[in-house]
Design an enzyme around this catalytic site. Structure first.
Site, PDB file in Angstrom:
ATOM      1  N   ALA A   1       8.216  -8.091  -4.787  1.00 20.73           N
ATOM      2  CA  ALA A   1       9.527  -8.628  -4.414  1.00 20.73           C
ATOM      3  C   ALA A   1       9.745  -8.506  -2.909  1.00 20.73           C
ATOM      4  O   ALA A   1       9.165  -7.650  -2.246  1.00 20.73           O
ATOM      5  CB  ALA A   1      10.626  -7.888  -5.156  1.00 20.73           C
TER       6      ALA A   1
ATOM      7  N   LEU B   1      12.772  -2.008  -5.028  1.00 23.72           N
ATOM      8  CA  LEU B   1      12.290  -3.369  -5.211  1.00 23.72           C
ATOM      9  C   LEU B   1      10.841  -3.297  -5.687  1.00 23.72           C
ATOM     10  O   LEU B   1      10.062  -2.475  -5.195  1.00 23.72           O
ATOM     11  CB  LEU B   1      12.343  -4.156  -3.894  1.00 23.72           C
ATOM     12  CG  LEU B   1      13.675  -4.772  -3.476  1.00 23.72           C
ATOM     13  CD1 LEU B   1      13.542  -5.406  -2.098  1.00 23.72           C
ATOM     14  CD2 LEU B   1      14.151  -5.813  -4.491  1.00 23.72           C
ATOM     15  N   ASP B   2      10.471  -4.161  -6.637  1.00 29.50           N
ATOM     16  CA  ASP B   2       9.079  -4.217  -7.079  1.00 29.50           C
ATOM     17  C   ASP B   2       8.175  -4.531  -5.889  1.00 29.50           C
ATOM     18  O   ASP B   2       8.608  -5.188  -4.925  1.00 29.50           O
ATOM     19  CB  ASP B   2       8.900  -5.306  -8.138  1.00 29.50           C
ATOM     20  CG  ASP B   2       9.546  -4.934  -9.467  1.00 29.50           C
ATOM     21  OD1 ASP B   2       9.765  -3.737  -9.701  1.00 29.50           O
ATOM     22  OD2 ASP B   2       9.820  -5.852 -10.269  1.00 29.50           O
ATOM     23  N   PRO B   3       6.914  -4.101  -5.940  1.00 29.99           N
ATOM     24  CA  PRO B   3       5.997  -4.353  -4.811  1.00 29.99           C
ATOM     25  C   PRO B   3       5.918  -5.819  -4.392  1.00 29.99           C
ATOM     26  O   PRO B   3       5.866  -6.116  -3.192  1.00 29.99           O
ATOM     27  CB  PRO B   3       4.646  -3.861  -5.355  1.00 29.99           C
ATOM     28  CG  PRO B   3       5.023  -2.767  -6.303  1.00 29.99           C
ATOM     29  CD  PRO B   3       6.293  -3.243  -6.967  1.00 29.99           C
TER      30      PRO B   3
END
Length: 301
Positions: free
Chosen positions: A50, A46-48
């Site tokens: 997100a 997951l992106d930071p």
């Protein structure tokens, strides 16, 4: 002689509701430390910025991560219309703007073109490798990248809410390798108004659901205590998409030693991928051939 890795021989899945502002790798590190585990990994970055479900495998559960590769994943994300950015989300610099705003009907008419087997170009700021380097590292250095489109299966993309003319909340279900930021970017281009992601939350990954996840605060509260083991889900949970075969006692012994092992009749065909269990515990994943499971991965449980 290789140095022995310190930590407990503990195995299972921990489902984390990841907070914004942390990398997936950092969350894995915190969980591994809290459980005093020898090894840990995650299923799907997951992106930071997100939030949402981050399944973390501990110990022997890390061997099941490859079998989640084709699992569908579900996201809910908020799109902002009127601007494209360098990162395709709110953290990037604005590239282009537009005063145009799509109607609900226009959005819903555009969404079917993103469903099914599609081709998708990853964001400039992504973990895709270009000549051995990560795209986000090259993008930070100001290099304009020509990233190749990749195959992606999209099971669902629907409009769930329209808070105001500038925003839309979408529900997205896709296979491996999908980028929500690319969906927002391409949707904005198709609608002629530009767009980027404001907020992203993952709700499920294959057999794992956000309803069963715990917060990092809970992990910290129970870190390095006997009670923390109650948060572990079984290793076999990740194998939910594969048929299960029961082993004979002799078959279990042979499989644990890395040899083909005899299994009881089950609902599988010759050459099918399956997992075998004995006394309720997973022993191996492998291919079924002529009454035996030929192992690909063996669990030390």
């Amino acid at each position: 002689m290789a140095r022995k890795r310190k930590g407990r021989d503990i195995s299972g899945w921990v489902l984390i509701d990841k907070p914004a502002g942390m990398t997936s790798t950092a969350v894995v590190g915190k969980v591994r430390w809290a459980f005093e585990a020898k090894k840990a990994g995650h299923a799907g970055t997951l992106d930071p910025d997100a939030t949402g479900l981050l399944p973390i495998a501990i110990g022997e559960a890390t061997k099941t991560i490859p079998y989640l590769g084709d699992a569908l994943k579900a996201y809910d994300f908020l799109v902002k219309f009127g601007a494209s950015t360098t990162t395709d989300d709110a953290e990037g610099e604005v590239l282009e703007t537009s005063d145009a705003r799509p109607s609900d009907a226009e959005i819903e008419a555009a969404l079917p073109s993103f469903v099914g087997d599609i081709r998708q170009v990853p964001p400039q700021f992504s973990a895709v490798k270009v000549d051995g380097a990560r795209a986000y590292d090259l993008a930070r250095e100001g290099e304009a990248l020509e990233l190749e489109a990749r195959d992606l299966y999209v099971d669902e993309l629907t409009l769930t809410e329209r808070p105001d003319p500038d925003h839309a909340l979408l529900h997205f279900v896709c296979g491996s390798g999908g980028y929500v930021r690319s969906i927002a970017r391409d949707l904005g281009q198709q609608l002629g108004c530009f767009a980027h992601v404001v907020h992203l939350r993952r709700s499920w990954v294959g057999p794992f659901d956000i309803e069963d996840a715990v917060t990092l605060d809970k992990i910290v509260e129970l870190e390095r205590t006997p009670e923390i083991d109650s948060l572990l889900a079984p290793v076999s949970l990740a194998l939910d998409g594969l048929p299960e075969l029961k082993l004979t006692e002799q078959g279990a012994i042979r499989l644990k030693n890395g040899n083909p092992g005899q299994v009881l009749p089950g609902n599988v065909e010759y050459g099918d991928l399956a997992w075998a269990s004995f006394d309720g515990k997973p022993v191996a994943v492998g291919r079924f051939r002529a009454g035996e499971l030929h192992p690909e991965r063996v669990f030390n449980l």
